[in-house]
Scaffold this active site. Structure first.
Site, short mmCIF file in Angstrom:
data_model
loop_
_atom_site.label_atom_id
_atom_site.label_comp_id
_atom_site.label_asym_id
_atom_site.label_seq_id
_atom_site.Cartn_x
_atom_site.Cartn_y
_atom_site.Cartn_z
N HIS A 60 -3.80 -6.85 -1.18
CA HIS A 60 -4.26 -7.38 0.11
C HIS A 60 -5.78 -7.55 0.05
O HIS A 60 -6.52 -6.65 0.49
CB HIS A 60 -3.89 -6.41 1.24
CG HIS A 60 -2.45 -6.46 1.61
ND1 HIS A 60 -1.95 -7.35 2.53
CD2 HIS A 60 -1.39 -5.75 1.17
CE1 HIS A 60 -0.64 -7.18 2.65
NE2 HIS A 60 -0.28 -6.22 1.83
N GLU A 90 -7.75 -9.14 1.83
CA GLU A 90 -8.44 -9.14 3.13
C GLU A 90 -8.96 -7.75 3.50
O GLU A 90 -9.88 -7.63 4.30
CB GLU A 90 -7.50 -9.68 4.22
CG GLU A 90 -6.36 -8.77 4.67
CD GLU A 90 -5.12 -8.83 3.77
OE1 GLU A 90 -5.24 -9.26 2.60
OE2 GLU A 90 -4.03 -8.43 4.23
N GLY A 119 2.99 -13.42 -0.06
CA GLY A 119 2.59 -14.79 -0.43
C GLY A 119 2.52 -14.96 -1.94
O GLY A 119 2.69 -16.07 -2.46
N SER A 157 -8.02 0.67 28.25
CA SER A 157 -8.14 0.61 26.79
C SER A 157 -8.52 -0.82 26.38
O SER A 157 -8.58 -1.72 27.22
CB SER A 157 -6.83 1.03 26.14
OG SER A 157 -5.83 0.12 26.53
N GLY A 158 -8.78 -0.99 25.13
CA GLY A 158 -9.07 -2.33 24.62
C GLY A 158 -10.49 -2.80 24.91
O GLY A 158 -10.78 -3.99 24.89
N CYS A 168 0.18 -10.81 -1.23
CA CYS A 168 1.30 -9.86 -1.31
C CYS A 168 2.64 -10.60 -1.22
O CYS A 168 3.08 -11.15 -2.21
CB CYS A 168 1.14 -8.77 -0.27
SG CYS A 168 2.04 -7.29 -0.73
N GLY A 202 -14.12 0.95 19.04
CA GLY A 202 -14.37 0.93 17.60
C GLY A 202 -15.56 0.04 17.27
O GLY A 202 -16.37 0.36 16.41
N1 GLN Z 1 7.82 -7.07 1.40
C1 GLN Z 1 7.07 -7.15 0.18
C2 GLN Z 1 7.11 -5.85 -0.58
O1 GLN Z 1 7.40 -4.82 -0.03
C3 GLN Z 1 5.66 -7.58 0.45
C4 GLN Z 1 4.86 -6.55 1.16
C5 GLN Z 1 3.60 -7.08 1.75
O2 GLN Z 1 3.43 -8.30 1.88
N2 GLN Z 1 2.71 -6.21 2.17
O3 GLN Z 1 6.84 -5.81 -1.75
#
Ligand code: GLN
Length: 631
Positions: free
Chosen positions: A588, A590, A452, A71-72, A450, A76
């Site tokens: 998120h 990203e 962060g 694998s790896g 998030c 994909g």
């Molecule tokens: N733990 C946080 C929450 O549930 C942040 C989640 C995350 O960073 N994806 O809201």
């Protein structure tokens, strides 16, 4: 060597060896013809093979990629690169990943073991490979594009309880394989959302010979039989080893691996050889001979500087043309579109691989910092920016468990910017808060994602508003100032069986803010001139959020919530005016960055980092209004 029983293969091989173009010769009998002859329907016969209503056989083609040896190998990446080439020719493509594990989705998987959890717009939590497909194809996927053994079995057991198998004993074959085929055909019909798929790319997780994926391999064998001539192209992705002690490539493992696939009744049409160095002709000849695959359909897929070079490399070797021949698809190709698609892509790849770019270093704090796959999409989002901003970004992973206000300056020295990414649980949180404080006070560019975003709010509440006990109820259940908390709305979702706020949501951007500057650059709806609010689309995976009762206090202290939920008081983006770059999203970002459409919050961060490290450098207009206006 087992006899070749695959009608698709016998025809395509013959054609290639004669070197002629696809033709309309009468096709050999297909699986369903055989069944029809027997006077039985697919649904009720021994050949139970549910076909979705409206499915047109022959309309859709299937490319299946199987791993052999180990694998790896990057199934994909292989599959998405090939899909990209065909999409560039004007074909509608739809990828699907078949996972062997019994989890229903990837939501409960530990990213340290399995790589990051990738979230789709519809909220599906899936394997990080789905991110590779979305990025490579610049195409949003849905939960239909991701199948686990757990999903297949749980659906079958539900059907069984509802009596849908009409008294039959439910078996691996035909019922389990039948459900897999149903899913593949459903994806073919759904296509890319704009129309049904010309080609479905099926990535079979694991390696040929595993117990876990045997029923997927069998389902694909059956599918090719039922769909008939020219409908399926089987690719064996294999590995050519080069033991350092020998200094030469050895093909035995590859031969044995492909043999496992053939023992399962799958004769590959194409063999793709992963290797560190380009595959030597002798290794490829042996592989061709032992696997019944003509040499012109055995390809070297050796390591490249960037995965984004792979589509062009495949094209240069003629892999795409062979696939079109095998699937009799030359007639559906649009070459004008292909040239346009290639030019943009080549420019992106050229910038990415230019050696003489300026350098910046970005620190990423994280619990899973030991494993890059845990933050694969962040890695990719940064890479996209590095092409567009002509810089090399070195990511430095920072373990925050031991970081305090006292040693943070040392830990973040030499960095040009910091990302605090998403995360769960208390470990390292105080260290992250110390990092945020350092970035805020020392004007070090900061991007919070998030978690962060949440720690940025906690830090600000503690040190700018004097709320010493500010925290998230995730970390301290009964803290004195729960600036981040689980809201009643979320608790209601949990009672309904959901656990998190998941998937795509609109975010309303406040005019005149850094967010409006960043997203106004890339959003057609931005309405920059009118200064009107506009919406962007972001993806979420969280349970906690800013407690609305603290919003006024935080804003009076100088924090600006520049992105909000369209209706509810949910804070989605924040920034600190006067700072060169202090920006955070509850989402998120990203997950929505694409090579040719880099995510603006990352562009802003990297541009600010470039401006900090190379004050005279041109940051392609991504920093000017912010740095100069507010410095
Ligand atoms: N733990 C946080 C929450 O549930 C942040 C989640 C995350 O960073 N994806 O809201």
């Amino acid at each position: 060597m087992p006899p070749n029983t695959n009608p698709t293969h016998s025809k395509s091989t013959k054609r290639s060896s004669l070197g002629d173009e696809p033709n309309q010769e009468s096709a050999p009998a297909r699986g369903d013809d055989l069944l029809a002859d027997a006077g039985e329907s697919l649904e009720t016969s021994e050949f139970y093979s549910p076909v979705p209503d409206g499915y047109v056989r022959g309309r859709h083609k299937y490319v299946a990629v199987f791993g052999t040896v180990m694998s790896g190998l990057g199934k994909g990446i292989f599959s998405s690169s090939l899909a990209k080439l065909l999409k560039g020719k004007g074909l509608i493509v739809a990828p699907i990943k078949l996972e062997g594990y019994l989890n229903i989705d990837a939501g409960t998987l530990n990213p340290y073991r399995h790589g990051e959890v990738f979230v789709l717009d519809d909220g599906a939590e899936c394997d990080m490979d789905l991110g590779t497909y979305e990025r490579m194809l610049d195409q949003d996927l849905t939960r239909e594009n991701f199948v686990t053994a757990g999903q297949v079995f749980s659906e079958i057991l539900t059907r069984e309880r509802h009596g849908e198998y009409l008294g039959r004993d439910v078996q691996m074959i035909p019922h389990v394989t039948g459900e897999v085929k149903r899913k593949l055909r459903e994806v073919a019909m759904a296509g890319d959302g704009s129309g049904p798929a010309d080609v479905v790319f099926v990535e079979v997780g694991g390696t040929a010979g595993d117990y876990e994926n045997g029923f997927y391999i069998e389902a694909l064998r059956e599918l090719a039989f039922e769909e008939g001539t020219d409908s399926a192209c089987f690719v064996a992705l294999t590995y050519v080893i080069e033991p350092p002690a020998l200094g030469e490539q050895k093909s035995k493992a590859a031969q044995l691996g492909i043999k496992r696939l053939m023992e399962a009744g799958v004769q590959p049409h194409i063999v793709a050889c992963r290797a560190h160095n380009p595959c030597e002709p002798s290794a490829m000849q042996k592989i061709a001979m032992f696997s019944n695959v003509p040499l012109n359909r055995v390809f070297s897929m050796h390591d490249r500087v960037s995965i984004y070079q792979i589509p062009e490399a495949m094209r240069a070797e003629g892999l795409d043309r062979e696939v079109l021949s095998i699937l009799n698809l030359h007639g559906r190709v649009d070459t004008v579109r292909e040239d346009e698609a290639r030019a943009q892509w080549r420019e992106f790849v050229r910038n990415l691989t230019k050696p003489d770019r300026r350098r910046v270093t970005i620190g990423v704090t994280g619990k899973y910092a030991a494993l890059r796959d845990s933050y694969a999409s962040i890695d990719k989002a940064v890479e996209h920016c590095s092409s567009h901003l002509s810089c090399i970004v070195e990511l430095r992973w920072i373990e925050t468990s031991d970081i305090t206000d006292r040693n943070v300056a040392h830990a973040l020295a030499e960095l040009d910017g910091v990302i605090v990414p998403g995360g769960f649980g208390t470990r390292g949180v105080e260290g992250k808060i110390a990092c945020v404080r350092h970035c805020r006070e020392h004007h070090l560019p900061y991007l919070g994602i998030c978690l962060g975003f949440q720690v940025a709010v906690i830090e600000f509440a503690r040190h700018m508003l004097g709320l010493e006990g500010a925290n998230s109820t995730e970390f301290v259940r009964d803290c004195t100032d729960p600036v981040i908390s689980e809201l009643p709305e979320q608790k209601r979702i949990e009672q309904l069986g959901g656990t998190m706020r998941l998937g795509g949501q609109d975010v309303v951007i406040t005019p005149g803010t850094l967010a409006a500057f960043l997203y106004g650059r890339s959003s057609a709806k931005a309405g920059k001139s009118s200064g009107a609010p506009f919406t962007i689309r972001q993806r979420f995976r969280h349970r906690y959020e800013v407690d609305p009762t603290y919003v006024d206090q935080l804003e009076s202290g100088g924090m600006v919530f520049s992105g909000r939920h369209p209706q509810q008081p949910i804070m989605q983006a924040l920034e600190l005016p006067g700072h060169p770059y202090f920006f955070a999203l509850q989402s998120h970002p990203e997950l929505v960055s694409r090579p040719l459409r880099p995510e603006p919050s990352f562009m802003g961060l990297i541009a600010a980092a470039v401006a900090r490290r190379h004050p005279d450098a041109d940051a392609a207009g991504w920093t000017q209004p912010i740095v100069k206006a507010r410095a």
